[in-house]
Scaffold this active site. Structure first.
Site, PDB file in Angstrom:
ATOM      1  N   ASP A 146      -1.257   3.658  -5.736  1.00 42.92           N
ATOM      2  CA  ASP A 146       0.090   3.110  -5.559  1.00 42.92           C
ATOM      3  C   ASP A 146       0.104   1.625  -5.864  1.00 42.92           C
ATOM      4  OD1 ASP A 146      -1.109   2.037  -3.313  1.00 42.92           O
ATOM      5  OD2 ASP A 146       0.603   2.397  -2.005  1.00 42.92           O
TER       6      ASP A 146
ATOM      7  N   GLU B  14       3.914   5.685  -6.325  1.00 43.44           N
ATOM      8  CA  GLU B  14       2.727   6.441  -5.916  1.00 43.44           C
ATOM      9  C   GLU B  14       2.531   7.655  -6.818  1.00 43.44           C
ATOM     10  OE1 GLU B  14       2.046   6.455  -1.260  1.00 43.44           O
ATOM     11  OE2 GLU B  14       4.100   7.034  -1.750  1.00 43.44           O
TER      12      GLU B  14
END
Length: 292
Positions: free
Chosen positions: A22, A118
Site C-alpha cells: 500500500d 492497496e
C-alpha cells in the site's frame, strides 16, 4: 517441536505467499509528488465538500490530527502549525493508482486491486529466499517511477499479509518490508502485536476478544475457535484459520460489481439552528430524489 507446531510451520513457510502493498499516506503522497516543497511538511487531504480529514502525513498525525476529524474543528490548528490542506483530487489519485498497479503486474500477473492504495499480489511462484528482495525491488521501482512511498507485508494468507504490512509500517528497522512466511519472524511478531491491530477486529469485537482472555494476535491464533465463533460469528473463526496459515480469502482478480454508491456532504461549520439544519436536509433530499 510438537507435531501440531511442525504442521503450522510447514503451512506458514512452505505454502502460498501473498503480499499486501500500500501507498503510505497515499493521497498526501500524491500531492507531494507534484510539489517538492511539501516534503517533511504536515499535509492533510479533505473529503468531499472539504468536510473531514481523510489522509494525513506522519507530520500531521504527530500534531494530533486524527482520521475523520472535521476540518472546521482543526482549521485553527492547521493554520497555526502550517499544515498544508488539500481538497481531494480523485482523478489524480486514480491515475497514480493505475500506474502503480501496472508496476505490480510487471512483477506478477495475479494482482487484486483491493482499494485505491492497496493491492494484494500472489508471490507463491517465487522462492521464499527471493521474496524480500523482490518486495524491496518493487518498492524502489514504484518510488522511482511514481514518487509514491510504499510498504510491503508478505504472508501465507490475506490476514497475515495485512498484519505484516502493519508491522512493516510501524517498525523502521524493517525498512518497509515484513515477511511472515518466515517461521521465525511469524513466531516473533504474532506474540508482540496487540489483537486490536488485526484486520477485521473493530471497536465492537475487541472487548469480546479481551473478555475471552485474548491480548495478542498469537492468543487469538491459539484459542479454541468455538468461543470466538460464538462471539464474532464465522468471521472470527475465519480469522483464526487465516492466522494459522489456512487461506479462507482468495484473491479477487476480477473486480466485484459495485453494489451501491453514495455522495456525502458535511457542513462547513457547526450548525446550531434547527431551521438551518432542516433547510440543508430538505435540499439534499430533493437532490437525491432528482438523481433517482
Amino acid at each position: 517441536m510438537s507435531g501440531a507446531d511442525a504442521r503450522l510451520c510447514d503451512r506458514i513457510g512452505g505454502g502460498r505467499a501473498l503480499a499486501l502493498i500500500d501507498g503510505n499516506s497515499f493521497y498526501c503522497s500524491c500531492e507531494r509528488v507534484f510539489d517538492a516543497r511539501l516534503a517533511r511538511v504536515p499535509v492533510i487531504v479533505l473529503s468531499n465538500n472539504d468536510g473531514c480529514a481523510i489522509a494525513r502525513t506522519a507530520e500531521a498525525k504527530a500534531l494530533g490530527i486524527k482520521m475523520g476529524d472535521p476540518y472546521f474543528k482543526i482549521r485553527g490548528l492547521c493554520e497555526a502549525q502550517g499544515v498544508r490542506v488539500f481538497s481531494s483530487n480523485y482523478t489524480l489519485y486514480g491515475d497514480m493508482s493505475a500506474r502503480i498497479n501496472a508496476i505490480y503486474r510487471d512483477a506478477t500477473p495475479d494482482v487484486e486491486v483491493y482499494s485505491i492504495d492497496e493491492s494484494f499480489l500472489d508471490l507463491t511462484a517465487f522462492m521464499r529466499r527471493d521474496r524480500v528482495a523482490l518486495a524491496r525491488d518493487i518498492r524502489a521501482t514504484v518510488r522511482a517511477w511514481t514518487g509514491i512511498p510504499t510498504c510491503v507485508g508478505i504472508g501465507p494468507t490475506k490476514t497475515l499479509a495485512k498484519l505484516a504490512n502493519h508491522i512493516a509500517k510501524t517498525v523502521p528497522e524493517l525498512d518497509g518490508v515484513c515477511d511472515l512466511t518466515e517461521p521465525a519472524a511469524y513466531e516473533h511478531w504474532l506474540c508482540r502485536i496487540h489483537v486490536g491491530e488485526l484486520w477485521g477486529v473493530g471497536r465492537a469485537s475487541l472487548p469480546k476478544l479481551e473478555a475471552l482472555g485474548i491480548d495478542t494476535v498469537a492468543d487469538l491464533r491459539d484459542i479454541d475457535p468455538r468461543p470466538v465463533r460464538k462471539a464474532l460469528t464465522v468471521v472470527g473463526e475465519r480469522m483464526i484459520h487465516e492466522l494459522r496459515g489456512v487461506s479462507c480469502l482468495g484473491l479477487e482478480l476480477v473486480p466485484a460489481r459495485r453494489k451501491g454508491c453514495a455522495v456525502t456532504r458535511s457542513f462547513s461549520g457547526r450548525v446550531t439552528e434547527r431551521a438551518e439544519l432542516e433547510q440543508a436536509v430538505a435540499a439534499h433530499a430533493t437532490r437525491g430524489r432528482v438523481r433517482q
